[in-house]
Design a protein around this motif. Sequence first.
Motif, PDB file in Angstrom:
ATOM      1  N   GLU A 579       0.855  -1.181   0.000  1.00  0.00           N
ATOM      2  CA  GLU A 579       0.000   0.000   0.000  1.00  0.00           C
ATOM      3  C   GLU A 579       0.893   1.235   0.000  1.00  0.00           C
ATOM      4  N   THR A 580       0.681   2.136  -0.947  1.00  0.00           N
ATOM      5  CA  THR A 580       1.441   3.371  -1.034  1.00  0.00           C
ATOM      6  C   THR A 580       0.498   4.544  -0.832  1.00  0.00           C
ATOM      7  N   GLY A 581       0.992   5.618  -0.203  1.00  0.00           N
ATOM      8  CA  GLY A 581       0.116   6.752   0.045  1.00  0.00           C
ATOM      9  C   GLY A 581       0.855   8.063   0.134  1.00  0.00           C
ATOM     10  N   VAL A 582       0.157   9.145  -0.213  1.00  0.00           N
ATOM     11  CA  VAL A 582       0.680  10.515  -0.121  1.00  0.00           C
ATOM     12  C   VAL A 582      -0.373  11.368   0.559  1.00  0.00           C
ATOM     13  N   TYR A 583       0.054  12.223   1.486  1.00  0.00           N
ATOM     14  CA  TYR A 583      -0.855  13.078   2.242  1.00  0.00           C
ATOM     15  C   TYR A 583      -0.312  14.501   2.249  1.00  0.00           C
ATOM     16  N   ASP A 584      -1.180  15.474   1.945  1.00  0.00           N
ATOM     17  CA  ASP A 584      -0.788  16.874   1.993  1.00  0.00           C
ATOM     18  C   ASP A 584      -1.241  17.460   3.330  1.00  0.00           C
ATOM     19  N   TRP A 585      -0.279  17.946   4.122  1.00  0.00           N
ATOM     20  CA  TRP A 585      -0.570  18.383   5.481  1.00  0.00           C
ATOM     21  C   TRP A 585      -1.398  19.666   5.519  1.00  0.00           C
ATOM     22  N   SER A 586      -1.305  20.479   4.507  1.00  0.00           N
ATOM     23  CA  SER A 586      -2.024  21.752   4.538  1.00  0.00           C
ATOM     24  C   SER A 586      -3.503  21.585   4.229  1.00  0.00           C
ATOM     25  N   THR A 587      -3.837  20.712   3.310  1.00  0.00           N
ATOM     26  CA  THR A 587      -5.236  20.548   2.898  1.00  0.00           C
ATOM     27  C   THR A 587      -5.911  19.343   3.528  1.00  0.00           C
ATOM     28  N   GLY A 588      -5.122  18.388   4.042  1.00  0.00           N
ATOM     29  CA  GLY A 588      -5.693  17.167   4.582  1.00  0.00           C
ATOM     30  C   GLY A 588      -6.138  16.191   3.516  1.00  0.00           C
ATOM     31  N   LYS A 589      -5.743  16.414   2.266  1.00  0.00           N
ATOM     32  CA  LYS A 589      -6.121  15.521   1.170  1.00  0.00           C
ATOM     33  C   LYS A 589      -5.074  14.418   1.007  1.00  0.00           C
ATOM     34  N   ALA A 590      -5.525  13.275   0.466  1.00  0.00           N
ATOM     35  CA  ALA A 590      -4.635  12.119   0.359  1.00  0.00           C
ATOM     36  C   ALA A 590      -4.861  11.379  -0.940  1.00  0.00           C
ATOM     37  N   GLY A 591      -3.858  10.616  -1.339  1.00  0.00           N
ATOM     38  CA  GLY A 591      -3.955   9.702  -2.473  1.00  0.00           C
ATOM     39  C   GLY A 591      -3.305   8.388  -2.094  1.00  0.00           C
ATOM     40  N   THR A 592      -3.841   7.281  -2.585  1.00  0.00           N
ATOM     41  CA  THR A 592      -3.281   5.962  -2.280  1.00  0.00           C
ATOM     42  C   THR A 592      -3.335   5.071  -3.512  1.00  0.00           C
ATOM     43  N   ILE A 593      -2.418   4.115  -3.573  1.00  0.00           N
ATOM     44  CA  ILE A 593      -2.402   3.087  -4.620  1.00  0.00           C
ATOM     45  C   ILE A 593      -1.969   1.784  -3.970  1.00  0.00           C
ATOM     46  N   GLU A 594      -2.596   0.677  -4.339  1.00  0.00           N
ATOM     47  CA  GLU A 594      -2.166  -0.653  -3.916  1.00  0.00           C
ATOM     48  C   GLU A 594      -1.421  -1.331  -5.056  1.00  0.00           C
ATOM     49  N   VAL A 595      -0.228  -1.861  -4.768  1.00  0.00           N
ATOM     50  CA  VAL A 595       0.580  -2.559  -5.761  1.00  0.00           C
ATOM     51  C   VAL A 595       0.777  -4.002  -5.295  1.00  0.00           C
ATOM     52  N   PRO A 596       0.123  -4.986  -5.905  1.00  0.00           N
ATOM     53  CA  PRO A 596       0.355  -6.388  -5.548  1.00  0.00           C
ATOM     54  C   PRO A 596       1.707  -6.865  -6.083  1.00  0.00           C
ATOM     55  N   ILE A 597       2.470  -7.539  -5.255  1.00  0.00           N
ATOM     56  CA  ILE A 597       3.761  -8.100  -5.655  1.00  0.00           C
ATOM     57  C   ILE A 597       3.670  -9.601  -5.455  1.00  0.00           C
ATOM     58  N   SER A 598       3.933 -10.349  -6.508  1.00  0.00           N
ATOM     59  CA  SER A 598       3.687 -11.788  -6.500  1.00  0.00           C
ATOM     60  C   SER A 598       4.977 -12.584  -6.374  1.00  0.00           C
ATOM     61  N   GLY A 599       5.029 -13.420  -5.329  1.00  0.00           N
ATOM     62  CA  GLY A 599       6.069 -14.432  -5.214  1.00  0.00           C
ATOM     63  C   GLY A 599       7.452 -13.917  -4.885  1.00  0.00           C
ATOM     64  N   ALA A 600       8.427 -14.839  -4.936  1.00  0.00           N
ATOM     65  CA  ALA A 600       9.805 -14.521  -4.564  1.00  0.00           C
ATOM     66  C   ALA A 600      10.456 -13.586  -5.566  1.00  0.00           C
ATOM     67  N   LYS A 601      10.071 -13.699  -6.821  1.00  0.00           N
ATOM     68  CA  LYS A 601      10.636 -12.852  -7.851  1.00  0.00           C
ATOM     69  C   LYS A 601       9.678 -11.703  -8.122  1.00  0.00           C
ATOM     70  N   PHE A 602      10.215 -10.524  -8.322  1.00  0.00           N
ATOM     71  CA  PHE A 602       9.343  -9.370  -8.550  1.00  0.00           C
ATOM     72  C   PHE A 602       8.508  -9.594  -9.798  1.00  0.00           C
ATOM     73  N   ALA A 603       7.192  -9.655  -9.585  1.00  0.00           N
ATOM     74  CA  ALA A 603       6.288  -9.868 -10.721  1.00  0.00           C
ATOM     75  C   ALA A 603       4.979  -9.154 -10.430  1.00  0.00           C
ATOM     76  N   PRO A 604       4.957  -7.829 -10.506  1.00  0.00           N
ATOM     77  CA  PRO A 604       3.750  -7.081 -10.157  1.00  0.00           C
ATOM     78  C   PRO A 604       2.610  -7.376 -11.118  1.00  0.00           C
TER      79      PRO A 604
END
Length: 608
Positions: A579-604
């Motif tokens: 789970e990745t996220g960004v938050y702006d402290w002045s406005t209280g607004k946020a954005g998020t993205i989920e990135v699934p990572i599969s197995g021992a080898k990087f394979a998004p």
Amino acid sequence: MRLRILFLLPAISLSCLAATPSKQTVVPGEQNPVPAFKTQSHAVVVDVVVTKGDSPVTGLRKHDFKVLEDGKPVTVDFFEEHSARTMAPGTVPALPKMPPNVYTNVPPAPESDSVNVLLLDTLNTDRQDQSYVRQQIMNFLKNMQPGVRVAVFVLGGKLRMVQGFTTDSSVLRDAVNDKKNGISPEGNTSVTRSLQDKWDDREDMAKLVAMNISSGGLDALTALQANTVAYQADQRVAMTLEALNYLGRYLAGVPGRKNLIWFASSFPITVFPTTREKQASGQLREYSAAVKETADLLTVSKVAVYPVGAEGMMVEHVAESSFRRPADLEGGEEITRSGAIASERQSPAATMAPYAHEAEARADKIMAMEQLAADTGGKAFYNTNDLNAAMVHAIENGAHYYTLVYTPTNKKMDGTYRRIEVKTEPKYNLAYRRGYNADDATTANKKPDADPLHALLMRGMPSSTQVLYGTRVVPVSPQPGTDAKRAGKNAKLTGPTTRYGVDFMVRWTDVAWETGADGTHRGKIQAELLAYDRDGKAVNWVGVTQRMELKPELFAPVQKSGVPVHLEIDLPQADVYLETGVYDWSTGKAGTIEVPISGAKFAPVAAK
């Protein structure tokens, strides 16, 4: 249409800006929460679905509604209409193709204000019905409208997330079909009770009769069977309440209306039980406190329940070939010591007893479904084989609604039930939550979380799009040595890991900037990573509060490509959801993205 293209992504230049020697100040771990306005006023929020026939009624105004609490009129302080923002399949313009391993939270289609949870309840559903529901869910996902946000859960021995919220139907289908974590028919648990269990109890009794067991032995078996049935019912209620409590807490962090589409063969609880229902459940363990807690959580989380009968058309099981005679079902003829049927049991009334018993059971189930839907503002679907159409109808029904907010005239928060009544002029079909418990827990002002992104980075939450950004997730090269210090804040992380570099590029217009007299731009954002395993356990996390003071010559490239942030994190060599996220402290607004990572080898796989 609210389609917004993140201009920096087609030609994302993460490495360029990340390496720019800026004079921005980065303060790791600094977390100064934005001051929150506190008030002791208790507001009641009611979402109302208005229909004429099966069609939503649009364009109503505040003066078209009249709201009463415990029979007394109240004043509506806030009014808002919410409409479904969907597009026909095939009409959604494609986003620019992302570079390898790059993801964005730009919504591909306008998103509805409501979200939808598909819950397959295997705890209260026969195995053969589970397969049918799964097939119907897959049919629905193949033709799901763009912009509809859906999550999938399964309730068995415990509540399990199959897929978090996403508008991508292909991601949902892959999750449902996943052999390890998808949806597959589950056998009966120790507390599940099916029609076959009733048959087995009758068979056990018949065997003892044939063995000429004493009446005391038969009485003992009867008592044992009755105690087992009561225990199983007791445990199913407890487990179902626990699952709904978890869903209520989980969904509290999701804005807007939540439509819980609940597939089951039986629904063992009510949210706001009547006095008669409380007395009828006296044989079960006392659940009044747990039921009240569940009702409070569903209320404050704005969850509307849409019960769906998993068995499809309601049939008379006494006519099925698996039963030798109607008496094999409870409510029919008794097994006597000789195995014969008592003569007085052969009357027409006795012959029809099992049919009447089943009819009564169906009526009780329909009543329970209707009450569950009415109490929460949803709609019940039963006696239909087209569960796909039921899902479509439920989502459409819950996508268009009106939000009414009022301050109750009765200020006492004494835990009593307050009845809500909503009327319109002219009269329409209305679905809304019919009341609430006046508990402080439903409206208490909570201390602001020192970590504003924490609630948004729970596993499977819908992507937040108030702050748009792109992120690239790749293994660092070269990988650190085995004796290197762990990247991330989980000191208990063990076993083989892979270190990933995560580069954010935040749309600069989504950051609130203060401009000084010398042209310096100042801003403050928070960036975080939180990784979960398949069971929803957090495995590692890291974050940074980034304060920026950019001279004009450094602010110019930010205006072209965005605000860069770089983080590194060690992750287990297994299936992980980052789970990745960004938050702006002045406005209280946020954005998020989920990135699934599969197995021992990087394979998004495709991020939602």
